[in-house]
Design a protein around this motif. Sequence first.
Motif, PDB file in Angstrom:
ATOM      1  N   CYS A  74       0.844  -1.202   0.000  1.00  0.00           N
ATOM      2  CA  CYS A  74       0.000   0.000   0.000  1.00  0.00           C
ATOM      3  C   CYS A  74       0.876   1.248   0.000  1.00  0.00           C
ATOM      4  CB  CYS A  74      -0.923  -0.020   1.211  1.00  0.00           C
ATOM      5  SG  CYS A  74      -1.984   1.421   1.341  1.00  0.00           S
ATOM      6  N   ASP A 112      -2.432  -1.284  -5.291  1.00  0.00           N
ATOM      7  CA  ASP A 112      -3.825  -1.426  -4.877  1.00  0.00           C
ATOM      8  C   ASP A 112      -3.928  -2.568  -3.863  1.00  0.00           C
ATOM      9  OD1 ASP A 112      -6.556  -0.993  -4.822  1.00  0.00           O
ATOM     10  OD2 ASP A 112      -6.939  -2.393  -6.470  1.00  0.00           O
ATOM     11  N   VAL A 113      -4.387  -2.234  -2.647  1.00  0.00           N
ATOM     12  CA  VAL A 113      -4.482  -3.216  -1.566  1.00  0.00           C
ATOM     13  C   VAL A 113      -5.891  -3.185  -1.004  1.00  0.00           C
ATOM     14  CG1 VAL A 113      -3.620  -3.815   0.724  1.00  0.00           C
ATOM     15  CG2 VAL A 113      -2.037  -2.963  -0.998  1.00  0.00           C
ATOM     16  N   ASP A 114      -6.403  -4.356  -0.690  1.00  0.00           N
ATOM     17  CA  ASP A 114      -7.736  -4.484  -0.108  1.00  0.00           C
ATOM     18  C   ASP A 114      -7.661  -4.216   1.396  1.00  0.00           C
ATOM     19  OD1 ASP A 114     -10.260  -5.184   0.731  1.00  0.00           O
ATOM     20  OD2 ASP A 114     -10.169  -7.252   0.002  1.00  0.00           O
ATOM     21  N   PHE A 115      -8.094  -3.016   1.811  1.00  0.00           N
ATOM     22  CA  PHE A 115      -8.031  -2.649   3.229  1.00  0.00           C
ATOM     23  C   PHE A 115      -8.935  -3.527   4.081  1.00  0.00           C
ATOM     24  CE2 PHE A 115      -6.430   1.286   1.325  1.00  0.00           C
ATOM     25  CZ  PHE A 115      -5.291   1.472   2.090  1.00  0.00           C
ATOM     26  N   GLU A 116     -10.021  -3.980   3.514  1.00  0.00           N
ATOM     27  CA  GLU A 116     -10.908  -4.870   4.268  1.00  0.00           C
ATOM     28  C   GLU A 116     -10.185  -6.166   4.626  1.00  0.00           C
ATOM     29  OE1 GLU A 116     -13.932  -4.220   5.527  1.00  0.00           O
ATOM     30  OE2 GLU A 116     -13.670  -2.181   4.747  1.00  0.00           O
ATOM     31  N   ASP A 117      -9.329  -6.634   3.714  1.00  0.00           N
ATOM     32  CA  ASP A 117      -8.547  -7.836   3.974  1.00  0.00           C
ATOM     33  C   ASP A 117      -7.589  -7.592   5.143  1.00  0.00           C
ATOM     34  OD1 ASP A 117      -7.521 -10.469   3.568  1.00  0.00           O
ATOM     35  OD2 ASP A 117      -5.867  -9.628   2.390  1.00  0.00           O
ATOM     36  N   ARG A 122      -9.622  -7.492   8.331  1.00  0.00           N
ATOM     37  CA  ARG A 122     -10.079  -8.834   8.696  1.00  0.00           C
ATOM     38  C   ARG A 122      -8.955  -9.632   9.326  1.00  0.00           C
ATOM     39  NH1 ARG A 122      -9.091 -13.307   6.684  1.00  0.00           N
ATOM     40  NH2 ARG A 122      -8.387 -12.551   4.682  1.00  0.00           N
TER      41      ARG A 122
END
Length: 119
Positions: A100, A105-110, A113
């Motif tokens: 990040c 592009d990184v999945d912040f929700e991941d 979690r």
Amino acid sequence: MSNKDDKMSFEKSVDISLLLDFYGQMLTDRQRETTELYYNEDLSLSEIASIQSITRAGVRDRLVKSEAILRDYEQKLGLLHRFTRMKDEIASIASLIQRCKNGEDVDFEDILRRLSDLQ
């Protein structure tokens, strides 16, 4: 001894040393001392026998029993396994954060979690 045998012996030594870190206080003082001298100080059975005033076979017997006790505690409690899993997960999260930071592009929700799962 082959390289494969050396590697297996080294991995066993590291494994027992880690188990000793987690469960060593559950061994008797003599068991713990013998195991530490053998795995952490790299002393031979003969050297340990001389220090502890017992036979070489007595040292070997004590090591075998101590190893079995340490493995039994790990099988029942799993502290080393959980620690290793958490350490790996933290490294994975750190890698995602670094990506990040590098503009990927990184999945912040991941990330959230995974952090929640660690709690």
